[in-house]
Design a protein around this motif. Structure first.
Motif, PDB file in Angstrom:
ATOM      1  N   LEU A 114      81.924  43.078  16.512  1.00 21.21           N
ATOM      2  CA  LEU A 114      80.986  44.005  16.989  1.00 21.21           C
ATOM      3  C   LEU A 114      79.836  43.551  17.247  1.00 21.21           C
ATOM      4  CD1 LEU A 114      80.257  47.183  17.311  1.00 21.21           C
ATOM      5  CD2 LEU A 114      79.725  47.208  15.009  1.00 21.21           C
ATOM      6  N   MET A 115      79.059  42.341  16.603  1.00 18.66           N
ATOM      7  CA  MET A 115      78.095  41.584  16.609  1.00 18.66           C
ATOM      8  C   MET A 115      77.813  41.067  18.149  1.00 18.66           C
ATOM      9  SD  MET A 115      77.826  39.767  12.841  1.00 18.66           S
ATOM     10  CE  MET A 115      76.470  39.154  13.174  1.00 18.66           C
ATOM     11  N   VAL A 116      79.066  40.518  18.760  1.00 19.03           N
ATOM     12  CA  VAL A 116      78.896  40.146  19.926  1.00 19.03           C
ATOM     13  C   VAL A 116      78.437  41.193  21.127  1.00 19.03           C
ATOM     14  CG1 VAL A 116      80.142  38.780  21.744  1.00 19.03           C
ATOM     15  CG2 VAL A 116      80.655  38.522  19.469  1.00 19.03           C
ATOM     16  N   PRO A 117      78.963  42.310  21.218  1.00 18.31           N
ATOM     17  CA  PRO A 117      78.128  43.262  22.238  1.00 18.31           C
ATOM     18  C   PRO A 117      77.056  43.826  21.662  1.00 18.31           C
ATOM     19  CG  PRO A 117      80.350  44.310  20.866  1.00 18.31           C
ATOM     20  CD  PRO A 117      80.324  42.890  20.699  1.00 18.31           C
ATOM     21  N   GLY A 118      76.896  43.773  20.168  1.00 14.76           N
ATOM     22  CA  GLY A 118      75.577  43.916  19.775  1.00 14.76           C
ATOM     23  C   GLY A 118      74.444  42.805  20.143  1.00 14.76           C
ATOM     24  N   LEU A 119      74.871  41.482  20.356  1.00 11.66           N
ATOM     25  CA  LEU A 119      74.179  40.446  20.785  1.00 11.66           C
ATOM     26  C   LEU A 119      73.676  40.772  22.249  1.00 11.66           C
ATOM     27  CD1 LEU A 119      72.490  37.923  20.263  1.00 11.66           C
ATOM     28  CD2 LEU A 119      74.648  36.663  20.725  1.00 11.66           C
ATOM     29  N   ALA A 120      74.740  41.165  22.972  1.00 16.48           N
ATOM     30  CA  ALA A 120      74.602  41.238  24.479  1.00 16.48           C
ATOM     31  C   ALA A 120      73.466  42.561  24.654  1.00 16.48           C
ATOM     32  CB  ALA A 120      75.980  41.854  25.078  1.00 16.48           C
TER      33      ALA A 120
ATOM     34  N   PRO B  96      60.208  42.718  29.064  1.00 19.17           N
ATOM     35  CA  PRO B  96      61.797  43.109  28.711  1.00 19.17           C
ATOM     36  C   PRO B  96      61.918  44.465  29.717  1.00 19.17           C
ATOM     37  CG  PRO B  96      60.662  42.915  26.859  1.00 19.17           C
ATOM     38  CD  PRO B  96      59.448  42.695  27.684  1.00 19.17           C
ATOM     39  N   ASN B  97      63.368  44.713  30.031  1.00 18.88           N
ATOM     40  CA  ASN B  97      63.572  45.815  30.694  1.00 18.88           C
ATOM     41  C   ASN B  97      63.948  47.005  30.146  1.00 18.88           C
ATOM     42  OD1 ASN B  97      66.690  46.631  31.275  1.00 18.88           O
ATOM     43  ND2 ASN B  97      66.485  44.350  30.645  1.00 18.88           N
ATOM     44  N   ASN B  98      64.396  46.854  28.788  1.00 15.25           N
ATOM     45  CA  ASN B  98      64.877  47.921  28.071  1.00 15.25           C
ATOM     46  C   ASN B  98      64.790  47.587  26.390  1.00 15.25           C
ATOM     47  OD1 ASN B  98      66.372  50.236  26.934  1.00 15.25           O
ATOM     48  ND2 ASN B  98      67.815  50.349  28.673  1.00 15.25           N
ATOM     49  N   LEU B  99      63.558  47.900  25.928  1.00 18.93           N
ATOM     50  CA  LEU B  99      63.557  47.694  24.486  1.00 18.93           C
ATOM     51  C   LEU B  99      64.408  48.611  23.600  1.00 18.93           C
ATOM     52  CD1 LEU B  99      59.614  46.702  24.122  1.00 18.93           C
ATOM     53  CD2 LEU B  99      61.768  45.013  23.688  1.00 18.93           C
ATOM     54  N   VAL B 100      64.783  49.602  24.199  1.00 21.25           N
ATOM     55  CA  VAL B 100      65.639  50.740  23.449  1.00 21.25           C
ATOM     56  C   VAL B 100      67.147  49.917  23.404  1.00 21.25           C
ATOM     57  CG1 VAL B 100      66.998  52.991  23.743  1.00 21.25           C
ATOM     58  CG2 VAL B 100      64.408  52.781  24.408  1.00 21.25           C
ATOM     59  N   MET B 101      67.520  49.380  24.390  1.00 21.19           N
ATOM     60  CA  MET B 101      68.677  48.690  24.383  1.00 21.19           C
ATOM     61  C   MET B 101      68.548  47.653  23.055  1.00 21.19           C
ATOM     62  SD  MET B 101      70.830  46.408  27.097  1.00 21.19           S
ATOM     63  CE  MET B 101      70.853  47.841  28.328  1.00 21.19           C
ATOM     64  N   THR B 102      67.495  46.913  23.346  1.00 22.31           N
ATOM     65  CA  THR B 102      67.393  45.605  22.110  1.00 22.31           C
ATOM     66  C   THR B 102      67.359  46.483  20.885  1.00 22.31           C
ATOM     67  OG1 THR B 102      66.182  44.522  23.860  1.00 22.31           O
ATOM     68  CG2 THR B 102      65.626  43.807  21.384  1.00 22.31           C
ATOM     69  N   LEU B 103      66.707  47.437  20.528  1.00 21.94           N
ATOM     70  CA  LEU B 103      66.868  47.946  19.130  1.00 21.94           C
ATOM     71  C   LEU B 103      68.075  48.324  18.903  1.00 21.94           C
ATOM     72  CD1 LEU B 103      63.584  50.280  18.701  1.00 21.94           C
ATOM     73  CD2 LEU B 103      64.069  48.008  17.506  1.00 21.94           C
ATOM     74  N   MET B 104      68.808  48.991  19.720  1.00 25.26           N
ATOM     75  CA  MET B 104      70.394  49.300  19.358  1.00 25.26           C
ATOM     76  C   MET B 104      71.197  47.962  18.960  1.00 25.26           C
ATOM     77  SD  MET B 104      70.777  52.610  19.432  1.00 25.26           S
ATOM     78  CE  MET B 104      72.426  52.785  19.183  1.00 25.26           C
ATOM     79  N   GLY B 105      70.889  47.074  19.812  1.00 20.15           N
ATOM     80  CA  GLY B 105      71.526  45.693  19.651  1.00 20.15           C
ATOM     81  C   GLY B 105      71.092  45.496  18.453  1.00 20.15           C
ATOM     82  N   ALA B 106      69.854  45.064  17.903  1.00 16.10           N
ATOM     83  CA  ALA B 106      69.484  44.738  16.458  1.00 16.10           C
ATOM     84  C   ALA B 106      70.302  45.689  15.484  1.00 16.10           C
ATOM     85  CB  ALA B 106      68.238  44.814  16.364  1.00 16.10           C
ATOM     86  N   GLY B 107      70.534  46.917  15.681  1.00 15.07           N
ATOM     87  CA  GLY B 107      71.223  47.679  14.693  1.00 15.07           C
ATOM     88  C   GLY B 107      72.608  47.103  14.748  1.00 15.07           C
TER      89      GLY B 107
ATOM     90  N   LEU C  62      73.766  44.424  15.447  1.00 14.37           N
ATOM     91  CA  LEU C  62      74.099  43.120  14.513  1.00 14.37           C
ATOM     92  C   LEU C  62      73.919  43.498  13.239  1.00 14.37           C
ATOM     93  CD1 LEU C  62      71.759  41.038  16.967  1.00 14.37           C
ATOM     94  CD2 LEU C  62      74.141  40.658  16.521  1.00 14.37           C
ATOM     95  N   TRP C  63      72.845  44.307  12.644  1.00 18.84           N
ATOM     96  CA  TRP C  63      72.914  44.447  11.163  1.00 18.84           C
ATOM     97  C   TRP C  63      74.028  44.982  10.671  1.00 18.84           C
ATOM     98  CZ3 TRP C  63      67.584  47.042   9.089  1.00 18.84           C
ATOM     99  CH2 TRP C  63      67.499  46.892   7.642  1.00 18.84           C
ATOM    100  N   VAL C  64      74.678  46.120  11.162  1.00 21.80           N
ATOM    101  CA  VAL C  64      75.822  46.470  10.650  1.00 21.80           C
ATOM    102  C   VAL C  64      76.936  45.394  10.576  1.00 21.80           C
ATOM    103  CG1 VAL C  64      77.881  48.176  11.135  1.00 21.80           C
ATOM    104  CG2 VAL C  64      75.471  48.816  11.511  1.00 21.80           C
ATOM    105  N   GLY C  65      77.143  44.641  11.753  1.00 22.74           N
ATOM    106  CA  GLY C  65      78.127  43.883  11.762  1.00 22.74           C
ATOM    107  C   GLY C  65      77.921  42.651  10.995  1.00 22.74           C
TER     108      GLY C  65
END
Length: 445
Positions: A49-55, A228-239, A241-244
């Motif tokens: 799950l961390m890989v799509p999170g990193l994406a 950055p084009n979408n910091l909302v996406m970045t925050l979701m990705g960080a979340g 990554l934290w879970v993963g």
């Protein structure tokens, strides 16, 4: 009737023995534990799950015209390394020493053909361990892509990560985690890397820095502001990554017991401490706390606790998270002053955070671990001796990753090409590399 029953009993015993031979069941063999196996299956899924999170994390940080191209780097790693790892990666990483210990090899591990019935001493099927480790092999080269985001040829990237996973990742993995790896056996208790501080973060972070310097900056950097084009996406990705990361660290206990609980607890605490520290620094420095700063602090804390999750108590997790956030913040500030273009701070967070965690963990090791190390050393074992072991592991990883990665970069650049041309870079990766647009906008700039 007696003879018939006796014959029938003999046939049943013979059948049972045949089944035992065919399925790997035997009275003296290790049996699988369903609880541990269930947790390791869950951990494997969490790490993937961390890989799509990193994406998402990386994809949100680039310009609109590069969002798909950047996210494809992470997904391509799942594909390329997903083929290489079961074919040869697992054998090179966890097989017995060959070539003087440079790598390992076990023909039974080729295409995982010899582990069909194998249950490990940790009471899980070896398939599960192989797939769990495979997820680490996938995410490590994907991290590198953040350094040269927005300016890399997709075909060149595929070739680079394929070669890198074989000639950089598998040797380091073997040295640190294989039973006969030289860093695993260095000193009284080996180099401490519970879940990948050296194997994953330092190796990828150092490679990222070398790649950024070799390829040069994006056109227009730093003169032009690249929002950055979408910091909302970045925050979701960080979340994500934290879970993963709970699977990343707690899963590395390869158990479901006290060690697992400890690793999970310190992972949570270090991430929170890193985010809190970064947020406070920004409030003092700029008067505002940014979403990108919080996301960066989360990652800094998670990276730093990764090598230490099995040996430090909760206080150590707080300290490592805070120290890593401070030092990573300074590293990124220094990058901006020096002007090199590590686009998404792969080195600033993963390389620097990994080094901080691998070295500073020494000062927060729980006393019981040090006592066991002293016993293994036949008398005494000090913090400073362990620090020497940690520094050796860090130094070896840095030098090996930097030198071999540079050679690979030159080879790829001179063959299929790695840095894209000016027109392709200006039109964006989405259009030039994939013939698509991330948001369907008329003007992707």
């Amino acid at each position: 009737m007696f003879m018939g029953n006796k014959l029938r009993s003999s046939l049943l015993v013979l059948f049972a023995l045949m089944m035992a031979h065919n399925t790997g069941w035997a009275a003296e063999s290790v049996t699988s534990d369903t609880g541990t196996t269930s947790w390791m299956l869950t951990s494997t899924a969490l790490v993937l799950l961390m890989v799509p999170g990193l994406a998402m994390f990386y994809g949100g940080l680039v310009r609109t015209k590069n969002v798909l191209g950047t996210m494809m780097h992470s997904f391509a790693a799942m594909v390329i390394i997903g083929v290489i790892w079961p074919a040869v990666g697992y054998a090179l990483s966890f097989g017995p020493n060959i070539l003087g210990g440079l790598v390992g090899w076990n023909s039974d591990y080729f295409m995982l053909q010899g582990i069909d019935n194998a249950i490990m001493d940790s009471h899980i099927p070896e398939y599960v361990f192989a797939m769990f480790q495979g997820k680490f092999a996938i995410i490590t080269p994907a991290l590198i892509a953040g350094a040269f985001a927005e300016r890399v040829n997709f075909k060149g990237y595929l070739l680079f990560i394929a070669l890198w996973s074989i000639v950089v990742y598998t040797p380091i993995c073997h040295w640190v985690w294989a039973a006969d790896g030289f860093l695993f056996n260095l000193g009284a208790a080996g180099a401490i890397d519970f879940a990948g501080g050296t194997v994953v973060h330092i190796s990828s972070g150092v490679t990222a820095l070398v790649a950024a310097l070799y390829l040069g900056a994006r056109r227009g950097y730093p003169r032009n502001v690249m929002h950055p084009n979408n910091l909302v996406m970045t925050l979701m990705g960080a979340g994500l990554l934290w879970v993963g990361w709970f699977g990343f660290n707690a899963g590395s206990a390869i158990s479901s017991d006290l060690a697992t609980a400890r690793a999970l607890t310190v992972t949570q605490m270090a991430a929170a401490a890193g985010a809190f520290t970064w947020m406070m620094v920004e409030l003092v420095h700029y008067g505002k706390a940014t979403s990108l700063g919080v996301a960066s602090g989360i990652l800094a804390g998670l990276v730093a606790i990764t090598p230490a999750a099995g040996v430090v108590p909760p206080f150590g997790a707080f300290a490592l998270g805070a120290i890593a956030a401070l030092i990573c913040y300074m590293a990124i500030t220094l990058k901006n002053k020096l002007g090199y273009d590590d686009s998404l701070d792969a080195f600033g967070v993963h390389g620097v955070g990994g080094i901080v965690g691998a070295l500073f963990l020494t000062f927060f090791i729980r006393p019981s671990w040090m006592a066991e190390a002293a016993e293994a050393a036949g008398g005494s074992w000090t913090v400073w001796q362990q620090l020497g072991v940690q520094a050796t592991a860090v130094g070896v990883t840095v030098v090996f990753a930097a030198v071999v990665s540079l050679v690979l970069l030159v080879i790829v650049e001179k063959t299929v090409g790695l840095r894209i041309g000016e027109s392709d870079e200006m039109s964006g990766l989405d259009h030039s590399m994939h013939g698509e647009q991330g948001y369907g906008l008329i003007n992707p700039n």
